[in-house]
Design a protein around this motif. Sequence first.
Motif, PDB file in Angstrom:
ATOM      1  N   PHE A   1      68.156 -34.783  69.194  1.00 46.93           N
ATOM      2  CA  PHE A   1      68.728 -34.789  67.851  1.00 46.93           C
ATOM      3  C   PHE A   1      69.264 -36.173  67.512  1.00 46.93           C
ATOM      4  O   PHE A   1      69.054 -36.688  66.402  1.00 46.93           O
ATOM      5  CB  PHE A   1      69.859 -33.760  67.754  1.00 46.93           C
ATOM      6  N   ALA A   2      69.971 -36.777  68.460  1.00 44.91           N
ATOM      7  CA  ALA A   2      70.559 -38.101  68.220  1.00 44.91           C
ATOM      8  C   ALA A   2      69.477 -39.135  67.946  1.00 44.91           C
ATOM      9  O   ALA A   2      69.626 -39.989  67.054  1.00 44.91           O
ATOM     10  CB  ALA A   2      71.401 -38.520  69.421  1.00 44.91           C
ATOM     11  N   GLU A   3      68.380 -39.038  68.671  1.00 43.89           N
ATOM     12  CA  GLU A   3      67.295 -40.003  68.475  1.00 43.89           C
ATOM     13  C   GLU A   3      66.672 -39.853  67.092  1.00 43.89           C
ATOM     14  O   GLU A   3      66.448 -40.854  66.395  1.00 43.89           O
ATOM     15  CB  GLU A   3      66.238 -39.809  69.561  1.00 43.89           C
ATOM     16  N   GLU A   4      66.385 -38.616  66.678  1.00 35.16           N
ATOM     17  CA  GLU A   4      65.799 -38.425  65.349  1.00 35.16           C
ATOM     18  C   GLU A   4      66.792 -38.795  64.252  1.00 35.16           C
ATOM     19  O   GLU A   4      66.421 -39.388  63.235  1.00 35.16           O
ATOM     20  CB  GLU A   4      65.336 -36.983  65.166  1.00 35.16           C
ATOM     21  N   LEU A   5      68.055 -38.468  64.466  1.00 32.96           N
ATOM     22  CA  LEU A   5      69.075 -38.765  63.464  1.00 32.96           C
ATOM     23  C   LEU A   5      69.200 -40.267  63.233  1.00 32.96           C
ATOM     24  O   LEU A   5      69.433 -40.717  62.102  1.00 32.96           O
ATOM     25  CB  LEU A   5      70.414 -38.170  63.898  1.00 32.96           C
ATOM     26  N   SER A   6      69.041 -41.043  64.283  1.00 29.53           N
ATOM     27  CA  SER A   6      69.153 -42.495  64.151  1.00 29.53           C
ATOM     28  C   SER A   6      68.071 -43.071  63.245  1.00 29.53           C
ATOM     29  O   SER A   6      68.228 -44.170  62.706  1.00 29.53           O
ATOM     30  CB  SER A   6      69.071 -43.153  65.534  1.00 29.53           C
ATOM     31  N   VAL A   7      66.998 -42.310  63.054  1.00 26.61           N
ATOM     32  CA  VAL A   7      65.905 -42.749  62.192  1.00 26.61           C
ATOM     33  C   VAL A   7      66.066 -42.208  60.773  1.00 26.61           C
ATOM     34  O   VAL A   7      65.944 -42.943  59.796  1.00 26.61           O
ATOM     35  CB  VAL A   7      64.546 -42.312  62.781  1.00 26.61           C
TER      36      VAL A   7
ATOM     37  N   CYS B   1      74.647 -19.218  66.712  1.00 24.23           N
ATOM     38  CA  CYS B   1      75.153 -19.297  65.341  1.00 24.23           C
ATOM     39  C   CYS B   1      74.465 -20.354  64.498  1.00 24.23           C
ATOM     40  O   CYS B   1      74.376 -20.226  63.280  1.00 24.23           O
ATOM     41  CB  CYS B   1      76.659 -19.561  65.362  1.00 24.23           C
ATOM     42  N   ARG B   2      73.985 -21.415  65.093  1.00 21.95           N
ATOM     43  CA  ARG B   2      73.324 -22.472  64.328  1.00 21.95           C
ATOM     44  C   ARG B   2      71.925 -22.775  64.854  1.00 21.95           C
ATOM     45  O   ARG B   2      71.333 -23.783  64.481  1.00 21.95           O
ATOM     46  CB  ARG B   2      74.168 -23.749  64.354  1.00 21.95           C
ATOM     47  N   ALA B   3      71.387 -21.915  65.710  1.00 24.28           N
ATOM     48  CA  ALA B   3      70.065 -22.185  66.284  1.00 24.28           C
ATOM     49  C   ALA B   3      68.986 -22.065  65.218  1.00 24.28           C
ATOM     50  O   ALA B   3      68.862 -21.039  64.552  1.00 24.28           O
ATOM     51  CB  ALA B   3      69.777 -21.206  67.426  1.00 24.28           C
ATOM     52  N   ARG B   4      68.228 -23.127  65.043  1.00 26.24           N
ATOM     53  CA  ARG B   4      67.108 -23.128  64.108  1.00 26.24           C
ATOM     54  C   ARG B   4      65.899 -23.773  64.781  1.00 26.24           C
ATOM     55  O   ARG B   4      65.409 -24.819  64.345  1.00 26.24           O
ATOM     56  CB  ARG B   4      67.470 -23.893  62.845  1.00 26.24           C
ATOM     57  N   PRO B   5      65.403 -23.175  65.854  1.00 24.41           N
ATOM     58  CA  PRO B   5      64.227 -23.746  66.513  1.00 24.41           C
ATOM     59  C   PRO B   5      63.057 -23.781  65.539  1.00 24.41           C
ATOM     60  O   PRO B   5      62.856 -22.869  64.749  1.00 24.41           O
ATOM     61  CB  PRO B   5      63.976 -22.778  67.675  1.00 24.41           C
ATOM     62  N   GLY B   6      62.309 -24.857  65.586  1.00 23.55           N
ATOM     63  CA  GLY B   6      61.225 -25.027  64.642  1.00 23.55           C
ATOM     64  C   GLY B   6      61.596 -25.905  63.468  1.00 23.55           C
ATOM     65  O   GLY B   6      60.724 -26.321  62.696  1.00 23.55           O
ATOM     66  N   PHE B   7      62.880 -26.218  63.340  1.00 17.40           N
ATOM     67  CA  PHE B   7      63.353 -27.119  62.294  1.00 17.40           C
ATOM     68  C   PHE B   7      63.684 -28.472  62.915  1.00 17.40           C
ATOM     69  O   PHE B   7      64.495 -28.558  63.847  1.00 17.40           O
ATOM     70  CB  PHE B   7      64.612 -26.570  61.615  1.00 17.40           C
ATOM     71  N   SER B   8      63.103 -29.506  62.385  1.00 18.94           N
ATOM     72  CA  SER B   8      63.463 -30.854  62.804  1.00 18.94           C
ATOM     73  C   SER B   8      64.813 -31.210  62.203  1.00 18.94           C
ATOM     74  O   SER B   8      65.341 -30.498  61.331  1.00 18.94           O
ATOM     75  CB  SER B   8      62.408 -31.852  62.334  1.00 18.94           C
ATOM     76  N   VAL B   9      65.379 -32.324  62.646  1.00 20.70           N
ATOM     77  CA  VAL B   9      66.631 -32.801  62.046  1.00 20.70           C
ATOM     78  C   VAL B   9      66.421 -33.065  60.560  1.00 20.70           C
ATOM     79  O   VAL B   9      67.253 -32.690  59.716  1.00 20.70           O
ATOM     80  CB  VAL B   9      67.119 -34.070  62.766  1.00 20.70           C
ATOM     81  N   ALA B  10      65.320 -33.707  60.216  1.00 15.73           N
ATOM     82  CA  ALA B  10      65.040 -33.996  58.808  1.00 15.73           C
ATOM     83  C   ALA B  10      64.944 -32.709  57.994  1.00 15.73           C
ATOM     84  O   ALA B  10      65.428 -32.651  56.848  1.00 15.73           O
ATOM     85  CB  ALA B  10      63.748 -34.801  58.688  1.00 15.73           C
ATOM     86  N   GLU B  11      64.345 -31.656  58.552  1.00 15.34           N
ATOM     87  CA  GLU B  11      64.221 -30.391  57.831  1.00 15.34           C
ATOM     88  C   GLU B  11      65.567 -29.693  57.693  1.00 15.34           C
ATOM     89  O   GLU B  11      65.853 -29.061  56.670  1.00 15.34           O
ATOM     90  CB  GLU B  11      63.206 -29.488  58.531  1.00 15.34           C
ATOM     91  N   GLN B  12      66.406 -29.805  58.706  1.00 14.79           N
ATOM     92  CA  GLN B  12      67.735 -29.214  58.567  1.00 14.79           C
ATOM     93  C   GLN B  12      68.523 -29.902  57.464  1.00 14.79           C
ATOM     94  O   GLN B  12      69.196 -29.253  56.649  1.00 14.79           O
ATOM     95  CB  GLN B  12      68.505 -29.302  59.885  1.00 14.79           C
TER      96      GLN B  12
END
Length: 504
Positions: free
Chosen positions: A13-19, A165-176
């Motif tokens: 998540f941290a890696e994708e968020l940095s982009v 409670c917040r699990a959304r497998p299949g959603f990328s950080v960008a999609e969330q």
Amino acid sequence: MHRPSTPDTEAAFAEELSVVRPGLSAPYAEALPGARAAVLTRLWRALAYEPLPWIARRDTAGDGLTLRLTDGRRLHGPHADPYATSAYVTEVRLAERTYDRPDLLVDALGVPHGSAFAAELAHSVASMALSRADREAWYGTPEASEASWVWEQRIVDGHPYHPNCRARPGFSVAEQLAYGPEHRPSVELGMVAVDGCLVTGEWPKWLRDGERVLIPVHPWQTAHVLDTPVQEGFAAHPLMSLRTLAVPDGPHVKTALSARLTSSVRDISVYSVETAETVSAFMESMTAGLDVPLHITRTLGAATAGFPDLAAVVRESPDDYAGAGERCVPVAALPLTPLPEKASWLAEFTRLVLTAGLRLLELGVALEAHGQNLLVVLDRAGDPVRLVYRDLADIRVSPARLARHDIPVPRLSGRIVTDDETALRRKLFGSLVGGALGATAGSTAALREALETVAPDLPRTTDLPALLGEPLPTKALTLMRLSPGTPGDLWTRLPQPLAGPGSS
């Protein structure tokens, strides 16, 4: 403290968020410890109270709770309050090792189907940290005149008791960030034109192209599921269920977003569409004669192309039931809402919701009145004046109870119909007390005080003794995730709040 030696979900998540949103990288890292504790607290509640087959015994001592596992190991943590919503579990000890991450704890337990569950827990932690990182820019108090979706998007942490409670497998950080209600996006829904569509109710004219029905579809469906032409649609605000969205100054649209959210892969079945109009009309008549201010958001229309991935439901906005100066707030958002003095307000609210729930149950309808489906209209002073219930897909209707009260039985079949007393009480008590009221109170002590205050005023129905005198049912959410081969809901029972500390 045990730490992973390989890259994990938090790091991914941290890696994708940095982009995609580098400005959130630091807040995300700061939010991770609190998110771990929040999910670990929910998991600890499940370990303390659910009938998990690999837990042989639970021992309570002065320094906390010890779980004796069937393989001889011991798992130790703090006392578990079944109705607490604060993140009070920061670590637990399994054998000689301490864990602060729920995913690593489940991995270490080595239980059947634990690997998939651990992955979901990791996703839940990372998603919650992402949600918390992005809340600071708008975390003021909405104006009283704001629509209910504004209050709804304040709910950052998701389900108050589910470890996923917040699990959304299949959603990328960008999609969330693009679709999650807590990130406050405007989502562009597409539309698919369908010939020969099954429609019940009055499908809106603005969702028609001549004789063809235009079914709204979520962009996640367009990207990952559907293989059909999608035309430009309209913008809407996502609600806490993520797949239901509020059209500005219009109705709510429930899409067939078929991702796994918390426990289940959601869709809109043909059965739900076939029964939507009948259930809506029936519930409108039931609440019209009720001596409690409870309103149902009517289903305006439902449509399906014949399979779950291409369907939609259009229903009234709950804001239609709020007057001038009033606000309609989802019960899940109440802990985040400025309210009058807590104890007296909670008692007044408890009296209102239990009276409505018990009256309907006595007549033959069990609502799934959790914090997402149930909303409360607050007046200018913040006092609860009426209730609004939405999404009728999972209520239960008892023909035998209806007949006892000379109420015409609607033409319904399938899962919605049952005369089983246990199933009816589970549906209402598990969602309303074990969910909405428990989470609003935030602790057993606060819930007990509210129940003690209102118990003499509640309707003396045949279900009241079970509500006030027996352990209360709730879904065994963790057991369900660890039992993929078992269909349907699994249940456990929580201590009766009125029985006092230490009861079971």
